[in-house]
Design a protein around this motif. Structure first.
Motif, PDB file in Angstrom:
ATOM      1  N   LEU A  81       0.758  -0.977   0.180  1.00 55.70           N
ATOM      2  CA  LEU A  81       0.169  -0.232  -0.016  1.00 55.70           C
ATOM      3  C   LEU A  81       0.573   0.965   0.217  1.00 55.70           C
ATOM      4  N   GLU A  82       1.764   1.711   0.865  1.00 57.92           N
ATOM      5  CA  GLU A  82       3.065   1.993   0.781  1.00 57.92           C
ATOM      6  C   GLU A  82       3.675   2.625  -0.045  1.00 57.92           C
ATOM      7  N   THR A  83       3.902   1.852  -1.124  1.00 59.01           N
ATOM      8  CA  THR A  83       4.269   1.698  -2.902  1.00 59.01           C
ATOM      9  C   THR A  83       3.911   2.340  -3.139  1.00 59.01           C
ATOM     10  N   VAL A  84       2.588   1.803  -3.593  1.00 62.32           N
ATOM     11  CA  VAL A  84       1.226   2.571  -4.628  1.00 62.32           C
ATOM     12  C   VAL A  84       0.442   3.642  -3.884  1.00 62.32           C
ATOM     13  N   CYS A  85       0.885   4.519  -2.542  1.00 60.06           N
ATOM     14  CA  CYS A  85       0.798   5.540  -2.225  1.00 60.06           C
ATOM     15  C   CYS A  85       1.728   6.456  -3.068  1.00 60.06           C
ATOM     16  N   GLU A  86       2.784   5.996  -3.146  1.00 60.74           N
ATOM     17  CA  GLU A  86       3.900   6.720  -3.227  1.00 60.74           C
ATOM     18  C   GLU A  86       3.735   7.423  -4.647  1.00 60.74           C
ATOM     19  N   ARG A  87       3.644   6.105  -5.271  1.00 58.45           N
ATOM     20  CA  ARG A  87       3.547   6.523  -7.098  1.00 58.45           C
ATOM     21  C   ARG A  87       3.089   7.299  -7.893  1.00 58.45           C
ATOM     22  N   VAL A  88       1.563   6.714  -6.789  1.00 58.58           N
ATOM     23  CA  VAL A  88       0.322   8.043  -7.594  1.00 58.58           C
ATOM     24  C   VAL A  88       0.049   9.269  -6.771  1.00 58.58           C
ATOM     25  N   GLY A  89       1.471   9.494  -5.735  1.00 60.04           N
ATOM     26  CA  GLY A  89       0.810  10.817  -4.677  1.00 60.04           C
ATOM     27  C   GLY A  89       0.102  11.150  -3.768  1.00 60.04           C
ATOM     28  N   LEU A  90       0.076   9.582  -2.873  1.00 57.86           N
ATOM     29  CA  LEU A  90      -1.479   9.386  -2.297  1.00 57.86           C
ATOM     30  C   LEU A  90      -0.571   9.494  -0.607  1.00 57.86           C
ATOM     31  N   ALA A  91      -1.511   9.708   0.284  1.00 58.16           N
ATOM     32  CA  ALA A  91      -1.171   9.244   1.513  1.00 58.16           C
ATOM     33  C   ALA A  91      -1.629   8.344   2.848  1.00 58.16           C
ATOM     34  N   PRO A  92      -0.963   7.082   1.972  1.00 58.95           N
ATOM     35  CA  PRO A  92      -1.172   5.346   3.193  1.00 58.95           C
ATOM     36  C   PRO A  92      -1.377   6.364   4.138  1.00 58.95           C
ATOM     37  N   GLY A  93      -0.913   7.360   5.403  1.00 61.14           N
ATOM     38  CA  GLY A  93      -1.286   7.157   6.474  1.00 61.14           C
ATOM     39  C   GLY A  93      -2.862   6.423   7.102  1.00 61.14           C
ATOM     40  N   GLY A  94      -3.066   5.787   8.224  1.00 53.85           N
ATOM     41  CA  GLY A  94      -4.089   5.908   8.553  1.00 53.85           C
ATOM     42  C   GLY A  94      -5.559   4.949   7.817  1.00 53.85           C
ATOM     43  N   ALA A  95      -4.847   4.319   6.708  1.00 56.15           N
ATOM     44  CA  ALA A  95      -5.697   3.401   5.533  1.00 56.15           C
ATOM     45  C   ALA A  95      -6.479   3.057   6.355  1.00 56.15           C
ATOM     46  N   GLU A  96      -8.003   1.930   6.032  1.00 56.28           N
ATOM     47  CA  GLU A  96      -8.210   0.664   6.696  1.00 56.28           C
ATOM     48  C   GLU A  96      -8.195  -0.163   5.982  1.00 56.28           C
ATOM     49  N   LEU A  97      -7.876  -1.170   6.359  1.00 63.41           N
ATOM     50  CA  LEU A  97      -7.999  -2.856   5.698  1.00 63.41           C
ATOM     51  C   LEU A  97      -9.888  -3.324   6.093  1.00 63.41           C
ATOM     52  N   ILE A  98     -10.283  -2.739   4.542  1.00 59.82           N
ATOM     53  CA  ILE A  98     -11.898  -3.449   4.560  1.00 59.82           C
ATOM     54  C   ILE A  98     -12.300  -4.878   4.512  1.00 59.82           C
ATOM     55  N   LYS A  99     -10.973  -5.111   4.015  1.00 62.86           N
ATOM     56  CA  LYS A  99     -11.605  -6.925   3.466  1.00 62.86           C
ATOM     57  C   LYS A  99      -9.947  -7.094   3.180  1.00 62.86           C
ATOM     58  N   PHE A 100      -9.759  -8.999   3.451  1.00 58.66           N
ATOM     59  CA  PHE A 100      -8.860  -9.532   3.318  1.00 58.66           C
ATOM     60  C   PHE A 100      -8.827 -11.258   2.868  1.00 58.66           C
ATOM     61  N   THR A 101     -10.015 -11.291   1.962  1.00 58.85           N
ATOM     62  CA  THR A 101     -10.030 -12.176   1.235  1.00 58.85           C
ATOM     63  C   THR A 101      -9.641 -13.114  -0.241  1.00 58.85           C
ATOM     64  N   ASN A 102     -10.763 -13.013  -1.643  1.00 56.25           N
ATOM     65  CA  ASN A 102     -10.098 -12.810  -2.027  1.00 56.25           C
ATOM     66  C   ASN A 102      -9.211 -11.601  -2.277  1.00 56.25           C
ATOM     67  N   ASN A 103      -8.888 -10.772  -2.321  1.00 54.70           N
ATOM     68  CA  ASN A 103      -8.172  -9.564  -2.636  1.00 54.70           C
ATOM     69  C   ASN A 103      -8.447  -8.733  -1.079  1.00 54.70           C
ATOM     70  N   ALA A 104      -7.542  -7.934  -1.098  1.00 52.40           N
ATOM     71  CA  ALA A 104      -7.521  -6.303  -0.068  1.00 52.40           C
ATOM     72  C   ALA A 104      -7.144  -5.918  -0.518  1.00 52.40           C
ATOM     73  N   VAL A 105      -8.559  -5.512   0.640  1.00 56.20           N
ATOM     74  CA  VAL A 105      -8.753  -3.533  -0.391  1.00 56.20           C
ATOM     75  C   VAL A 105      -8.644  -2.718   1.358  1.00 56.20           C
ATOM     76  N   PHE A 106      -8.285  -1.975   0.406  1.00 61.75           N
ATOM     77  CA  PHE A 106      -8.187  -0.710   1.715  1.00 61.75           C
ATOM     78  C   PHE A 106      -8.039   0.699   1.314  1.00 61.75           C
ATOM     79  N   ARG A 107      -9.371   0.976   2.054  1.00 56.92           N
ATOM     80  CA  ARG A 107      -9.768   2.582   1.899  1.00 56.92           C
ATOM     81  C   ARG A 107      -9.051   3.915   2.769  1.00 56.92           C
ATOM     82  N   LEU A 108      -8.484   4.840   1.888  1.00 50.84           N
ATOM     83  CA  LEU A 108      -7.458   5.832   2.810  1.00 50.84           C
ATOM     84  C   LEU A 108      -8.204   6.714   3.532  1.00 50.84           C
TER      85      LEU A 108
END
Length: 307
Positions: free
Chosen positions: A25-52
């Protein structure tokens, strides 16, 4: 319940531990100029899904091989739906989609706040009627081959006993044989592939559809099956299948092939988390409950959603 000796364990997820997910998540956010701090992992089954926390963005990290292989289709489907102004989640514009990070395929989405009334079976009927009426289809949309994904999951399980592994492989063979003998009554076409209430968001402008991993060309009966099976199998507070059947104009449970599609749906619900049974240990008790009752062909047992 299920045995835990002689486990079959193959790690194709690249070690998707919680620490690994946050690193990606940190690498992705760095690439697109977003801040990962405080991101919530809302799902972790087939996919891992974070809400920034600091931007209205959802980051979706594909887990298993089966899910990773579907990501290009997910992107094409999302763009096709957007082109028809269909009520569905939208890809985040202005960035590479999908994004490959350290061997993982990742997509970014516009966050849809859940502020409207909780969607029900009648809302699913409206969405499905509209989806099934859309003209054309996304380019290179695959044909419906449900057993392919299930067999891929069985090729990369974490901490699955050899006895359960053999049972599930045999079950794949049996379900596949029965599927080949079905005669569908609805016209085939574009299907979502996994339309249950968990994939419908109560957005500000009304219900919107999400999760396009299973979008293919296939039998429309399959799109009506998840809610029907949910009403029969899951410990939900109310029946959502009846309003869906009434709104869509077809009751899949009264069709002679429903028992086969129900078994297929339950096989998918049992195998969906096999690649992360060790990585996400919190889901194991519910998985064992599902596996035990599925193996015993106990159709009355109730299941809970994976948390």
């Amino acid at each position: 319940m299920t045995t835990t000796t002689e486990t079959t364990t193959t790690d194709y997820t690249g070690g998707l531990t919680y620490d690994r997910l946050h690193s990606l998540l940190e690498t992705v956010c760095e690439r697109v100029g977003l801040a990962p701090g405080g991101a919530e992992l809302i799902k972790f089954t087939n996919n891992a899904v974070f809400r920034l926390h600091r931007a209205p963005v959802v980051v979706r990290i594909a887990g298993s091989t089966a899910v990773q292989e579907s990501v290009p289709t997910v992107v094409r489907a999302a763009r096709w739906l957007a082109g028809h102004n269909f009520p569905a989640v939208r890809l985040l514009p202005g960035c590479e989609q999908p994004m490959r990070v350290e061997g993982h395929l990742i997509t970014l989405w516009e966050y849809v706040p859940e502020v409207g009334p909780r969607p029900g079976g009648a809302d699913v009927a409206v969405l499905l009627r509209r989806l099934h009426a859309l003209p054309g289809a996304p380019r290179d949309l695959p044909m419906w081959r449900p057993m392919t994904e299930i067999r891929q999951r069985l090729a990369e399980p974490e901490d699955l006993s050899s006895v359960d592994h053999a049972f599930l492989l045999d079950e794949c063979d049996e379900v596949e044989e029965r599927l080949a003998m079905l005669s569908y009554v609805l016209p085939p076409g574009v299907i979502h592939g996994d339309v249950f209430l968990g994939n419908v968001i109560a957005g500000p402008g009304g219900p919107v559809l999400c999760d396009f991993d299973g979008m293919t060309i296939g039998p429309r009966e399959w799109d009506l099956t998840p809610v029907a099976v949910g009403s029969l199998r899951m410990d939900y507070p109310k029946d959502e299948h009846t309003p869906l059947a009434e709104g869509y104009g077809f009751d899949v449970t009264r069709w002679e092939g429903f028992a086969v599609l129900r078994r297929l749906r339950e096989l998918k619900l049992v195998t969906s988390v096999l690649p992360i049974l060790r990585s996400n240990p919190g889901i194991r008790p519910q998985w064992e409950n599902r596996m035990y009752s599925f193996k015993a062909r106990d159709l009355a047992a109730r299941w809970q959603p994976y948390r």
